[in-house]
Scaffold this motif. Structure first.
Motif, mmCIF file in Angstrom:
data_model
loop_
_atom_site.group_PDB
_atom_site.id
_atom_site.type_symbol
_atom_site.label_atom_id
_atom_site.label_comp_id
_atom_site.label_asym_id
_atom_site.label_seq_id
_atom_site.Cartn_x
_atom_site.Cartn_y
_atom_site.Cartn_z
ATOM 1 N N LEU A 1 8.648 -2.609 -5.961
ATOM 2 C CA LEU A 1 7.617 -2.800 -4.942
ATOM 3 C C LEU A 1 6.254 -2.401 -5.515
ATOM 4 O O LEU A 1 6.047 -1.248 -5.895
ATOM 5 N N LEU A 2 5.350 -3.364 -5.577
ATOM 6 C CA LEU A 2 3.987 -3.136 -6.030
ATOM 7 C C LEU A 2 3.033 -3.209 -4.846
ATOM 8 O O LEU A 2 3.324 -3.860 -3.841
ATOM 9 N N GLN A 3 1.884 -2.571 -4.976
ATOM 10 C CA GLN A 3 0.827 -2.725 -3.995
ATOM 11 C C GLN A 3 -0.475 -3.111 -4.697
ATOM 12 O O GLN A 3 -0.739 -2.668 -5.818
ATOM 13 N N ARG A 4 -1.243 -3.952 -4.025
ATOM 14 C CA ARG A 4 -2.605 -4.217 -4.483
ATOM 15 C C ARG A 4 -3.538 -3.370 -3.640
ATOM 16 O O ARG A 4 -3.565 -3.476 -2.412
ATOM 17 N N ARG A 5 -4.304 -2.510 -4.296
ATOM 18 C CA ARG A 5 -5.141 -1.557 -3.598
ATOM 19 C C ARG A 5 -6.228 -2.275 -2.792
ATOM 20 O O ARG A 5 -6.787 -3.276 -3.236
ATOM 21 N N PRO B 1 11.397 6.143 2.231
ATOM 22 C CA PRO B 1 12.438 5.739 1.273
ATOM 23 C C PRO B 1 13.806 6.227 1.733
ATOM 24 O O PRO B 1 13.931 7.293 2.353
ATOM 25 N N VAL B 2 14.848 5.453 1.432
ATOM 26 C CA VAL B 2 16.204 5.907 1.715
ATOM 27 C C VAL B 2 16.698 6.803 0.585
ATOM 28 O O VAL B 2 17.708 7.494 0.738
ATOM 29 N N LEU B 3 16.030 6.762 -0.535
ATOM 30 C CA LEU B 3 16.326 7.618 -1.679
ATOM 31 C C LEU B 3 15.031 7.875 -2.414
ATOM 32 O O LEU B 3 14.214 6.959 -2.566
ATOM 33 N N LEU B 4 14.805 9.102 -2.835
ATOM 34 C CA LEU B 4 13.636 9.422 -3.647
ATOM 35 C C LEU B 4 14.040 10.505 -4.634
ATOM 36 O O LEU B 4 14.436 11.600 -4.240
ATOM 37 N N ARG B 5 13.949 10.177 -5.924
ATOM 38 C CA ARG B 5 14.426 11.070 -6.977
ATOM 39 C C ARG B 5 13.286 11.435 -7.918
ATOM 40 O O ARG B 5 12.496 10.571 -8.318
ATOM 41 N N ALA B 6 13.187 12.723 -8.264
ATOM 42 C CA ALA B 6 12.182 13.163 -9.227
ATOM 43 C C ALA B 6 12.458 12.531 -10.582
ATOM 44 O O ALA B 6 13.614 12.402 -11.005
ATOM 45 N N ALA B 7 11.373 12.123 -11.272
ATOM 46 C CA ALA B 7 11.511 11.421 -12.557
ATOM 47 C C ALA B 7 10.650 12.063 -13.641
ATOM 48 O O ALA B 7 10.220 11.390 -14.578
ATOM 49 N N GLY B 8 10.401 13.356 -13.520
ATOM 50 C CA GLY B 8 9.642 14.062 -14.545
ATOM 51 C C GLY B 8 8.150 14.031 -14.283
ATOM 52 O O GLY B 8 7.683 13.687 -13.194
ATOM 53 N N THR B 9 7.391 14.398 -15.306
ATOM 54 C CA THR B 9 5.934 14.444 -15.209
ATOM 55 C C THR B 9 5.321 13.773 -16.436
ATOM 56 O O THR B 9 5.969 13.628 -17.472
ATOM 57 N N PHE C 1 8.247 9.836 -9.181
ATOM 58 C CA PHE C 1 9.383 9.706 -8.265
ATOM 59 C C PHE C 1 9.831 8.247 -8.224
ATOM 60 O O PHE C 1 9.010 7.331 -8.251
ATOM 61 N N VAL C 2 11.146 8.078 -8.154
ATOM 62 C CA VAL C 2 11.742 6.742 -8.106
ATOM 63 C C VAL C 2 12.725 6.709 -6.941
ATOM 64 O O VAL C 2 13.475 7.668 -6.720
ATOM 65 N N GLY C 3 12.724 5.597 -6.188
ATOM 66 C CA GLY C 3 13.618 5.530 -5.048
ATOM 67 C C GLY C 3 13.884 4.123 -4.574
ATOM 68 O O GLY C 3 13.528 3.138 -5.223
ATOM 69 N N LEU C 4 14.529 4.053 -3.413
ATOM 70 C CA LEU C 4 14.909 2.785 -2.797
ATOM 71 C C LEU C 4 14.282 2.675 -1.415
ATOM 72 O O LEU C 4 14.104 3.678 -0.714
ATOM 73 N N VAL C 5 13.967 1.447 -1.023
ATOM 74 C CA VAL C 5 13.428 1.185 0.308
ATOM 75 C C VAL C 5 14.177 0.002 0.907
ATOM 76 O O VAL C 5 14.478 -0.963 0.193
ATOM 77 N N ARG C 6 14.496 0.087 2.201
ATOM 78 C CA ARG C 6 15.264 -0.980 2.846
ATOM 79 C C ARG C 6 14.611 -1.497 4.125
ATOM 80 O O ARG C 6 14.890 -2.614 4.537
ATOM 81 N N ASN C 7 13.778 -0.706 4.756
ATOM 82 C CA ASN C 7 13.183 -1.111 6.019
ATOM 83 C C ASN C 7 11.948 -1.981 5.805
ATOM 84 O O ASN C 7 11.308 -1.914 4.750
ATOM 85 N N PRO C 8 11.582 -2.803 6.790
ATOM 86 C CA PRO C 8 10.387 -3.645 6.672
ATOM 87 C C PRO C 8 9.134 -2.805 6.469
ATOM 88 O O PRO C 8 8.996 -1.710 7.044
ATOM 89 N N LEU C 9 8.223 -3.308 5.654
ATOM 90 C CA LEU C 9 6.974 -2.599 5.361
ATOM 91 C C LEU C 9 5.965 -2.830 6.474
ATOM 92 O O LEU C 9 5.895 -3.911 7.065
ATOM 93 N N VAL C 10 5.151 -1.787 6.725
ATOM 94 C CA VAL C 10 4.027 -1.895 7.663
ATOM 95 C C VAL C 10 2.809 -1.300 6.953
ATOM 96 O O VAL C 10 2.378 -0.181 7.240
ATOM 97 N N PRO C 11 2.218 -2.028 5.986
ATOM 98 C CA PRO C 11 1.137 -1.457 5.168
ATOM 99 C C PRO C 11 -0.113 -1.147 5.989
ATOM 100 O O PRO C 11 -0.468 -1.875 6.919
ATOM 101 N N ASP C 12 -0.779 -0.071 5.618
ATOM 102 C CA ASP C 12 -2.067 0.291 6.204
ATOM 103 C C ASP C 12 -3.138 -0.549 5.512
ATOM 104 O O ASP C 12 -3.362 -0.400 4.314
#
Length: 210
Positions: free
Chosen positions: A76-80, A121-129, A150-161
């Motif tokens: 999942l990417l975002q354009r700022r 996220p349904v999962l969020l795991r630390a991935a170092g620094t 942090f790395v994780g998984l997302v399953r629900n529909p997005l509602v971007p601000d």
């Protein structure tokens, strides 16, 4: 309790005089957004106002970057948003930002992901620094960051601000490569992607070829 629009935390109030000389009702005063300054080992050494920490040559501060994937292994990417003061209109990772002083990076990453994308996220795991120094050519600002990944998984529909995000996209590695050829990405994107890659492969099972 009222919150500051700058920090989302409880705001201060000032009593302003009315035209007839009597006190009017309290008026909210925005608090500055403060970042946590750190040394090269990530140890907190103080705080600084957000914009001042990014003025060249920059001051090393704590940050976080999040990479979320769907169950198909797409990133999942975002354009700022174009209204962002720093790196507007460029593509970047799912979410990034700065913990409040004293806030744990994991908590900040979860909070900010929900604020920007409207999902948890349904999962969020630390991935170092990773520590980096990246100037932004467009704005002249500098990212001197000690970044928690942090790395994780997302399953629900997005509602971007819309004040934060102009567009989102779930991409395969091939689609990401094409997108990078078509327009600019954030100065820090490749650095945080490389650093998070081992955990990305663990979370996605490497089925998508990351």
């Amino acid at each position: 309790m009222p919150t500051s629009p700058a920090t989302g935390r409880p705001g201060a109030h000032a009593v302003l005089p009315s035209p007839n000389g009597t006190a009017s009702r309290p008026t909210e005063v925005a608090e500055p957004i403060m970042l946590e300054l750190v040394d090269e080992n990530g140890v907190t050494i103080g705080t600084a106002e957000k914009l001042s920490a990014h003025v060249a040559p920059g001051r090393l501060h704590r940050a976080f970057s999040v990479f979320l994937f769907d169950d198909a292994g797409r990133m999942l990417l975002q354009r700022r948003a174009l209204t962002k003061y720093h790196s507007p209109g460029v593509w970047s990772n799912t979410c990034c930002g700065h913990p409040y002083p004293g806030e744990q990076p994991f908590v900040a990453a979860s909070r900010r992901t929900a604020e920007e994308l409207g999902v948890a996220p349904v999962l969020l795991r630390a991935a170092g620094t990773v520590r980096y120094n990246h100037p932004d050519p467009a704005s002249g600002l500098v990212e001197q960051e000690y970044n928690h990944l942090f790395v994780g998984l997302v399953r629900n529909p997005l509602v971007p601000d819309p004040d934060e995000i102009g567009e989102t996209a779930f991409t395969t590695p091939a689609e990401l490569a094409r997108l990078r050829e078509s327009g600019p990405f954030s100065a820090w994107f490749q650095t945080v992607l490389d650093a998070a890659a081992p955990t990305i492969r663990e979370v996605t099972g490497d089925t998508a070829g990351w």
